[in-house]
Design an enzyme around this catalytic site. Sequence first.
Site, PDB file in Angstrom:
ATOM      1  NE  ARG A 161      -2.846   0.343   3.523  1.00  0.00           N
ATOM      2  CZ  ARG A 161      -2.170   0.698   4.429  1.00  0.00           C
ATOM      3  NH1 ARG A 161      -1.504   1.754   4.705  1.00  0.00           N
ATOM      4  NH2 ARG A 161      -2.027  -0.241   5.539  1.00  0.00           N
ATOM      5  CE1 TYR A 180     -16.912  10.614 -16.078  1.00  0.00           C
ATOM      6  CE2 TYR A 180     -16.352  10.413 -13.464  1.00  0.00           C
ATOM      7  CZ  TYR A 180     -16.880   9.991 -14.699  1.00  0.00           C
ATOM      8  OH  TYR A 180     -17.157   8.624 -14.648  1.00  0.00           O
ATOM      9  CG  ASP A 194     -10.108  15.494 -14.982  1.00  0.00           C
ATOM     10  OD1 ASP A 194      -9.349  14.946 -15.728  1.00  0.00           O
ATOM     11  OD2 ASP A 194     -11.013  14.861 -14.528  1.00  0.00           O
ATOM     12  CE  LYS A 211     -13.134   7.243 -18.004  1.00  0.00           C
ATOM     13  NZ  LYS A 211     -13.512   8.521 -17.718  1.00  0.00           N
TER      14      LYS A 211
HETATM   15  C1  LIG Z   1     -14.040   8.987 -16.387  1.00  0.00           C
HETATM   16  C2  LIG Z   1     -13.679  10.300 -15.817  1.00  0.00           C
HETATM   17  C3  LIG Z   1     -13.344  10.404 -14.452  1.00  0.00           C
HETATM   18  C4  LIG Z   1     -13.352   9.330 -13.408  1.00  0.00           C
HETATM   19  O1  LIG Z   1     -12.658   8.351 -13.651  1.00  0.00           O
HETATM   20  P1  LIG Z   1     -12.714   6.786 -13.184  1.00  0.00           P
HETATM   21  O2  LIG Z   1     -11.654   5.916 -13.720  1.00  0.00           O
HETATM   22  O3  LIG Z   1     -14.052   6.447 -14.084  1.00  0.00           O
HETATM   23  O4  LIG Z   1     -12.988   6.660 -11.733  1.00  0.00           O
HETATM   24  C5  LIG Z   1     -12.849  11.595 -14.058  1.00  0.00           C
HETATM   25  N1  LIG Z   1     -12.729  12.525 -14.959  1.00  0.00           N
HETATM   26  C6  LIG Z   1     -13.048  12.645 -16.253  1.00  0.00           C
HETATM   27  C7  LIG Z   1     -12.673  13.496 -17.006  1.00  0.00           C
HETATM   28  C8  LIG Z   1     -13.476  11.167 -16.914  1.00  0.00           C
HETATM   29  O5  LIG Z   1     -13.637  11.105 -18.005  1.00  0.00           O
END
Ligand SMILES: *Cc1c(COP(=O)(O)O)cnc(C)c1O
Length: 377
Positions: free
Chosen positions: A46, A98, A170, A195
């Site tokens: 961890r 998001y 982000d 993604k």
């Molecule tokens: C998918 C997404 C998230 C969340 O991520 P997860 O891996 O699904 O928890 C956060 N920000 C953006 C822009 C996203 O497309």
Amino acid sequence: MKPKTKLIHGGINGDPQTGAVSVPIYQVSTYKQEEVGKHSGYEYSRTGNPTRHALEELITDLENGKAGFAFGSGMAAISSVMMLFNSGDHVILTDDVYGGTYRVMTKVLNRLGIESTFVDTTDIANIEKEIKENTKAIYIETPTNPLLKITDIKSVSKFAREKNLLLIVDNTFNTPYWQNPIDFGADVVLHSATKYIGGHSDVVAGLVVVNSEKLAEEMHFIQNSVGAVLGPQDSWLLMRGLKTLGVRMEEHEKNTAKIVQFLQGHPAVEKIFYPGIPSHPGNDIAVEQSRGFGGMLSFDVGSGEKADELLKKVKYFTLAESLGAVESLISVPARMTHASIPKDRREELGITEGLIRISVGLEDADDLIEDLENALS
Ligand SMILES: *Cc1c(COP(=O)(O)O)cnc(C)c1O
């Protein structure tokens, strides 16, 4: 090092002990100590794991930061970053953030006393209006999801610095291949690595990069305390994905440009949202702060019924949440990714029932266009 080279030679390469060119998967939870407190850098997975560490070094290099951290999902990364704040603190966020970020801020972290306000961050005046005595950070997405709105990272970071606020970005949509917010003054950059970074629809993960030793210490303390860490197998999958991020992003971009051109000429399409279109608001800023426009676009077909019809007819675009993978994905944000945002709020933002979002994959662009052409007719 140029971006494509960095993806392959950045971070930690291979295994010096065996000469293996890929970092091994250290599927291990604990490590032998020679004596109490004397260990070879790892005590417990961890706290630190060599495979995860190699990924964390790589993302740090790619984002030009000081330290990187890998989490079990994008939301785990976002929630862990929010643990930097205390009860009574206030954060200002991009309004079409998001859906999961909106949810965690308004349904979970609010219960712990972390306040949030959502504004259109494309205009700094909107941010300024909401600054309160307890405001601690500005959290932006650029481009946003699903309207691809562009916020000027450099101006917002300058403003944040003046007000003594952290700037968190982000960077999921543009990836470190196209955009490096730390270069423009951001303090924290995060990704849903589920993604583009993973890129193959086979892993859920999140990454955080910070720009200072102080934040690095705080983030590591939170990562170890809260424990939302990424496992070694998934860390390895992300490193594998990152090696081809450059070639993938170039192809996503080429395909997207062709699809945009096709949609622009189609009578059934009322509106297109893509940062690469010169008339798209913020196109000039996108050109300034990004090396590419990405593979995400949205378009409006006018109604929920028309959207449904299109969804029924497409064959190469898979109806699914998520984005950034080799296969093209299609979604209706109002009823899928953004369903957790109340209806009136959604309409206010322009996330209509007829808005379709596509994540352009790596299929042949001609096939994708033919598919859309059939579905739109
Ligand atoms: C998918 C997404 C998230 C969340 O991520 P997860 O891996 O699904 O928890 C956060 N920000 C953006 C822009 C996203 O497309």
